[in-house]
Design an enzyme around this catalytic site. Structure first.
Site, PDB file in Angstrom:
ATOM      1  N   TYR A  66      -4.870   6.389  -6.262  1.00  0.00           N
ATOM      2  CA  TYR A  66      -4.765   6.517  -4.807  1.00  0.00           C
ATOM      3  C   TYR A  66      -6.014   7.242  -4.316  1.00  0.00           C
ATOM      4  O   TYR A  66      -6.007   8.434  -4.033  1.00  0.00           O
ATOM      5  CB  TYR A  66      -3.531   7.310  -4.406  1.00  0.00           C
ATOM      6  CG  TYR A  66      -2.198   6.645  -4.648  1.00  0.00           C
ATOM      7  CD1 TYR A  66      -2.097   5.317  -5.058  1.00  0.00           C
ATOM      8  CD2 TYR A  66      -1.011   7.344  -4.457  1.00  0.00           C
ATOM      9  CE1 TYR A  66      -0.876   4.713  -5.280  1.00  0.00           C
ATOM     10  CE2 TYR A  66       0.219   6.759  -4.672  1.00  0.00           C
ATOM     11  CZ  TYR A  66       0.289   5.446  -5.088  1.00  0.00           C
ATOM     12  OH  TYR A  66       1.508   4.869  -5.300  1.00  0.00           O
ATOM     13  N   GLY A 219       8.744  -2.001   2.985  1.00  0.00           N
ATOM     14  CA  GLY A 219       8.108  -3.311   2.945  1.00  0.00           C
ATOM     15  C   GLY A 219       6.667  -3.315   2.521  1.00  0.00           C
ATOM     16  O   GLY A 219       6.120  -4.359   2.209  1.00  0.00           O
TER      17      GLY A 219
END
Length: 289
Positions: A66, A219
């Site tokens: 990340y 999502g």
């Protein structure tokens, strides 16, 4: 501004010894809205993290990959929370390899995993990692053997560098293989109210007391969370679609831990408030439960 804290979503005893709130935080969006960018101002990420802890979030999920440019989620966490992170559990993932320019270049070999763990220790500024997942495959399990790689993490656990082990992006056979090597505390897979193909693995985690931690709980930007049932429940509860989606994750099983990520304090507060929603049987029926 919410008056609720993450405690309203309930607790889970991770690995039998780490008591955490079931509503946590995913760090991917601290660096940028997606892994491709553009990057956020690091000060924004620090502010979000500090507010998250103020709101009772004590489970933060991150990964060494990340990062974007010169900004790394691990280092934002260290800057925001150290030395005052008592009671905050940091989970990280190792496996995918990413170059400095952001290019992913496959999976780490067993021999490379120790270096990734040591880098996470250094960047987070800790002597032991609370939870380390072996992240396999891409988006969706690839069926590859995880035994040799998981064995390396098990050795690092025995050496005291890792407290608990998990697996991510795995199928049932891979989970069983990992469990044959060492105890598995958590599974992190793709799952949300409109993506429920992993129900059988979730059931296995529930039977075994293993935490199930959905990635892309809202999502992930690829699936609009706007199914008619979700909208109907949101309208009844005067809540947002995102809040209903998080409340469903907490309701669907006692072992699910939600880790929504954001780079916005306002969105963070909205997500935390979702822990206060209570879905009735009619709501769950509309949501497909």
């Amino acid at each position: 501004m919410t008056n609720l804290t993450a405690a309203v979503g309930g607790e889970f005893l991770l690995g039998g010894d780490l008591r955490i709130n079931r509503l946590g935080f995913g760090a991917m969006r601290l660096v940028a809205n997606s892994l491709e960018g553009p990057p956020r101002d690091p000060a924004t990420g620090v502010a979000v993290l500090r507010r998250a802890v103020e709101l009772g979030v004590n489970h933060i999920d991150t990964a060494g990959f990340y990062r974007l440019g010169g900004t790394c989620a691990h280092e934002l966490i260290r800057r925001a929370l150290w030395p005052h992170r008592d009671g905050v559990v940091i989970a990280t993932k190792v496996g995918p390899l990413r170059d400095a320019d952001g290019t992913f270049r496959g999976q780490a070999t067993a021999a490379e995993l120790r270096g990734l763990v040591e880098e996470d220790l250094r960047r987070l500024g800790v002597s032991r990692l609370d939870l380390v997942y072996l992240r396999a495959g891409g988006i969706g399990p690839d069926g590859s053997s995880v035994a040799d790689r998981f064995a390396v993490l098990a050795e690092l656990r025995e050496a005291g560098l890792i407290r608990h082990l998990g697996v991510s992006n795995v199928g049932a056979a891979q989970l069983a293989e990992a469990r044959s090597v060492a105890p598995v505390t958590a599974v992190q897979n793709h799952f949300h109210v409109q993506h429920v193909e992993d129900r059988q693995l979730l059931a296995e985690c529930e039977r075994s007391g293993i935490a199930y931690v959905p990635f892309f709980p809202l999502g992930g930007g690829s699936t609009p969370m706007d199914a008619a049932g979700v909208r109907a429940v949101a309208q009844r509860l005067s809540a947002s679609v995102a809040q209903v989606s998080l409340a469903w994750l907490l309701a669907v099983s006692p072992v699910t831990l939600a880790i929504p990520g954001t780079g916005s304090v306002a969105h963070l507060e909205e997500n935390v408030a979702a822990g206060g929603l209570r879905l009735d049987n009619g709501d769950l029926a509309k949501l497909g439960s």
